[in-house]
Scaffold this motif. Structure first.
Motif, short mmCIF file in Angstrom:
data_model
loop_
_atom_site.label_atom_id
_atom_site.label_comp_id
_atom_site.label_asym_id
_atom_site.label_seq_id
_atom_site.Cartn_x
_atom_site.Cartn_y
_atom_site.Cartn_z
N ARG A 103 11.89 0.81 -0.11
CA ARG A 103 11.49 0.50 1.27
C ARG A 103 12.45 -0.45 1.99
O ARG A 103 12.52 -0.43 3.21
N ALA B 69 8.96 0.45 -5.44
CA ALA B 69 8.55 0.67 -4.05
C ALA B 69 9.34 -0.22 -3.10
O ALA B 69 9.81 0.23 -2.05
N GLY C 116 2.20 2.90 5.42
CA GLY C 116 0.75 3.05 5.30
C GLY C 116 -0.01 2.73 6.56
O GLY C 116 -1.25 2.85 6.58
N CYS D 57 0.83 -1.20 0.00
CA CYS D 57 0.00 0.00 0.00
C CYS D 57 0.86 1.25 0.00
O CYS D 57 2.02 1.24 0.44
N ASP D 58 0.27 2.35 -0.48
CA ASP D 58 0.92 3.65 -0.44
C ASP D 58 0.86 4.19 0.99
O ASP D 58 0.18 3.63 1.84
N THR D 59 1.54 5.31 1.22
CA THR D 59 1.53 5.89 2.57
C THR D 59 0.12 6.31 2.98
O THR D 59 -0.19 6.36 4.17
N ASP D 60 -0.75 6.61 1.99
CA ASP D 60 -2.12 7.00 2.32
C ASP D 60 -3.07 5.81 2.41
O ASP D 60 -4.28 5.99 2.58
N LEU E 292 -1.25 -0.37 -3.96
CA LEU E 292 -0.35 -0.34 -5.12
C LEU E 292 -0.40 -1.65 -5.90
O LEU E 292 -0.25 -1.66 -7.11
N ARG F 133 -5.29 2.44 -6.36
CA ARG F 133 -4.63 3.36 -5.42
C ARG F 133 -5.65 4.21 -4.66
O ARG F 133 -5.33 4.76 -3.60
#
Length: 375
Positions: A137, A133, A278, A98-101, A105, A256
């Motif tokens: 990470r 990503a 996230g 997942c994205d930070t929000d 993804l 997303r």
């Protein structure tokens, strides 16, 4: 699985089985930068073959990313939403990145192939996104990451006869191989990672192998069951199979713009493992609860809802949501769809309608999946 074509290459890549597909007369299509078989004869025949006997798929377009080293588990626990550190050797787990929000993804399967080795399988359209990503990470962890997509081919044999077909070709104890488990073995003399995973709702196996071994493995599997078993099966029937099984497709059910919680897949998010990318956004969404959720719809008529069609209030015609996937179900004999609707209209038995090219078609909300195989 994903339907989006985000390839930036000028031409699509053939899989190691391209010549086989052409020789079989397959209808080919560009899919996420790969030239893939859409169907060989008819998607209906291929769909029924998987449900009733067995189908054989080329999935070599899927992305494979390998992580090795003592910090691999911790790296994946940080990068993904699942608890990968608790995964036993030779087991697999469905998870998401997942994205930070909190937006998805990609959805992934992670195989633990050794004490310090993991195989991450990504959707073809998202391989570059996932690779970028993950690379970012895991940078601070004691792990080595490499893109192994070009080093591997992937075949799948799916259906109730899959065990019968594979048994004479391998020494692996298929009876002991659990769902979402894998074992390194040989099939017809060729080394493979044999996994009891799939995307059809049937029992079956996926075979990761060297590209040069893909064609002889395909031929051995084709010869194992006699005429038309397993039947070569393309991407078109794979989509109708996964829809009946209520399995999400990236770009349709997963995007997303939505978190796993709207998709009814909040169970894959493991907050108790500690921090991960996230986490804060996902925790806030989990505590607030989703405003809309993914549901199954079964049509009362014969016109099938399709992705993008509006879901409306049957009394007023007011828009309520949108269909994410829809098609006639070959197994059920009626139209089925998945759609996002408000939580207060998501109860099974709720009557809704779908605007099918300007005409309201009545549908009923039903629990997912539409089809569940007899165990």
């Amino acid at each position: 699985m994903s339907h989006q074509d985000t390839s930036h290459q000028d031409r699509s890549r053939p899989t190691p089985l391209h010549a086989v597909h052409v020789a079989l007369g397959a209808s080919m299509t560009d899919f996420a930068g790969w030239t893939m078989p859409l169907r060989y004869t008819s998607e209906l025949a291929e769909h029924h073959a998987v449900r009733n006997a067995a189908g054989l798929f080329d999935l070599s377009h899927m992305g494979e990313i390998v992580l090795t080293g003592p910090g691999s588990a911790a790296a994946l626990d940080h990068a993904l939403v699942g608890n990968i550190g608790k995964l036993a050797v030779h087991r697999a787990r469905y998870t998401m990145i997942c994205d930070t929000d909190g937006g998805v993804l990609d959805d992934l399967i992670v195989y633990r192939t050794g004490q310090q080795e993991y195989l991450v399988v990504a959707n073809a359209a998202n391989t570059a996104v996932v690779l970028a990503a993950l690379t970012e990470r895991v940078a601070g962890f004691d792990t080595e990451l490499r893109d192994a997509t070009e080093d591997q081919a992937l075949l799948a044999v799916q259906g109730p006869r899959a065990v019968d077909l594979l048994t004479p070709l391998t020494d692996a104890d298929l009876g002991a191989l659990k769902y979402y488990a894998s074992v390194p073995t040989t099939v017809s003399g060729h080394p493979v990672l044999l996994a009891r995973t799939g995307y059809t709702g049937e029992d079956g196996f996926e075979l990761f192998c060297a590209p040069d071994d893909a064609e002889p493995l395909w031929n051995a599997l084709r010869a194992a069951g006699g005429p038309q078993v397993p039947l070569p099966a393309g991407l078109a029937c794979r989509d109708s199979l996964r829809l009946e099984a209520g399995m999400p497709l990236y770009g349709n059910e997963l995007t997303r713009e939505r978190t796993p919680f709207e998709a009814g897949l909040g169970r894959v998010v493991k907050f108790d493992k500690g921090d991960f990318v996230g986490r804060d956004a996902l925790l806030a969404r989990a505590e607030a609860g989703p405003r809309e959720t993914l549901v199954g719809l079964v049509g009362r008529g014969r016109r099938a809802p399709r992705a993008g069609y509006p879901v409306v209030d049957p009394a007023t015609g007011a828009p309520l949501g949108v269909v994410t996937s829809g098609a006639p179900s070959p197994t059920l004999g009626k139209p089925v769809a998945m759609a996002y609707v408000p939580v207060d209209r998501a109860e099974p038995g709720t009557e809704l309608a779908v605007d099918v090219r300007g005409r309201q078609e009545p549908v009923d909300v039903v629990p997912l999946p539409f089809y569940r195989r007899e165990s």
